[in-house]
Design an enzyme around this catalytic site. Structure first.
Site, PDB file in Angstrom:
ATOM      1  N   TYR A 146       0.834  -1.205   0.000  1.00 41.00           N
ATOM      2  CA  TYR A 146       0.000   0.000   0.000  1.00 41.00           C
ATOM      3  C   TYR A 146       0.873   1.261   0.000  1.00 41.00           C
ATOM      4  O   TYR A 146       0.648   2.202  -0.766  1.00 41.00           O
ATOM      5  CB  TYR A 146      -0.889  -0.047   1.237  1.00 41.00           C
ATOM      6  CG  TYR A 146      -1.868   1.083   1.404  1.00 41.00           C
ATOM      7  CD1 TYR A 146      -3.057   1.127   0.678  1.00 41.00           C
ATOM      8  CD2 TYR A 146      -1.629   2.091   2.339  1.00 41.00           C
ATOM      9  CE1 TYR A 146      -3.972   2.154   0.869  1.00 41.00           C
ATOM     10  CE2 TYR A 146      -2.536   3.120   2.532  1.00 41.00           C
ATOM     11  CZ  TYR A 146      -3.705   3.138   1.794  1.00 41.00           C
ATOM     12  OH  TYR A 146      -4.609   4.162   1.989  1.00 41.00           O
TER      13      TYR A 146
ATOM     14  N   LYS B 200       1.084   4.127  -2.862  1.00 44.61           N
ATOM     15  CA  LYS B 200       0.672   5.483  -2.524  1.00 44.61           C
ATOM     16  C   LYS B 200       1.784   6.503  -2.778  1.00 44.61           C
ATOM     17  O   LYS B 200       1.520   7.635  -3.185  1.00 44.61           O
ATOM     18  CB  LYS B 200       0.222   5.544  -1.062  1.00 44.61           C
ATOM     19  CG  LYS B 200      -1.116   4.867  -0.802  1.00 44.61           C
ATOM     20  CD  LYS B 200      -2.226   5.430  -1.680  1.00 44.61           C
ATOM     21  CE  LYS B 200      -3.605   5.023  -1.221  1.00 44.61           C
ATOM     22  NZ  LYS B 200      -4.663   5.535  -2.147  1.00 44.61           N
TER      23      LYS B 200
END
Length: 303
Positions: free
Chosen positions: A166, A170
């Site tokens: 993640y 991001k």
């Protein structure tokens, strides 16, 4: 004080069937935007799918007097994303705003994470945004106007245990923002990133009740509205949570010129405190600034 108004604007919000995405769609519609509400309708980990979630948000917008339509495309499917953008063009003639909000979580420590789970998270967050940006880009260039928002995260900017997939995705979105903002400037396409801290279904099991209450997702929406407004900045990383708003910066220290000699590694090791000292650091306008700084110091050292 300038009023933020989206009358006559067309917005696409991905992952808008619930959580922050839903509030983003409602917030844009409340200020006059026509909104295409996209949501695959899957679980937090990306499994499953149903257009019902998106349609419910469309019904909310219409009940409040706004104009909206639903779309159930997966952002990982470029053909479906292109069709989604065409759906908005066919209905409303333009696309002014893109809010890349779709995302999934597959949290595990890196040692225990399957490569498939890493790849899927990157595919949804990063490639999903690449697909949507690529699909809207020619329309925004043609109309000489566009506002694009990436949803980044403190997990990408600063790291978070169990979120290597993640966090990597991001932070990659910030890199995408940096270049698209440069390439889009001549067409008044402004590209920003938003790092939200909010209580959603992705975070509800991670925080105590009083913190969750403070982190109402509604408090993130003002930052989104600013980032996609006509008055928006560009290349800005806004952070928002609990009614507090900050900005994150990727900076470059002045550094130290050490030259190149057999003992440069040892001298660099000894000089690290000076190299990393933040006094006088800058926020470069482009990647070329690093090379410019390095060459300038090298040439100065020869004089």
């Amino acid at each position: 004080m300038d009023k933020i108004d989206f009358t006559g604007r067309v917005a696409i919000v991905t992952g808008a069937g619930g959580g922050l995405g839903r509030l983003h769609a409602l917030g844009l519609a409340a200020r006059g935007a026509k909104v295409l509400v996209n949501d695959l309708g899957g679980a937090v980990d990306g499994s499953g799918g149903s257009a019902t979630a998106a349609q419910k948000v469309v019904d909310e917008i219409k009940a409040a007097g706004g104009e909206a339509m639903a779309n159930g495309a997966s952002v990982t499917d470029f053909d479906a994303v292109q069709a989604m953008v065409q759906q908005a063009i066919d209905a409303w003639g333009r696309v002014d705003i893109l809010v890349n909000n779709a995302g999934i979580l597959r949290d595990k420590s890196f040692a225990k994470m399957e490569i498939a789970d890493f790849r899927q998270v990157v595919d949804v967050h990063l490639m999903g945004a690449v697909h949507t940006c690529k699909a809207v880009w020619p329309h925004m260039v043609a109309q000489k106007y566009g506002r694009i928002l990436m949803t980044t995260s403190s997990s990408g900017l600063y790291g978070n245990f169990g979120q290597s997939n993640y966090g990597a995705a991001k932070m990659a979105l910030v890199g995408l923002m940096q270049t698209l903002s440069i390439e889009g400037a001549k067409s008044d396409i402004r590209v920003n990133s938003l790092a939200p801290t909010a209580a959603t279904r992705m975070t509800e099991g991670l925080m105590p009740p009083e913190v969750l209450q403070a982190l109402r997702p509604e408090a993130v929406v003002p930052a989104m509205l600013v980032a996609v407004s006509e008055q928006a900045p560009s290349r800005t990383i806004l952070c928002a949570g609990a009614g507090t708003y900050e900005a994150a910066h990727i900076t470059l220290t002045h550094g130290e010129h050490l030259g190149l000699s057999p003992d440069t590694p040892e001298r660099l090791l000894a000089a690290l405190a000076g190299v990393t000292a933040r006094a006088g650091e800058t926020v470069p306008e482009s990647g070329a600034a690093q090379g410019t700084n390095e060459v300038a110091q090298a040439l100065a050292a020869r004089r």
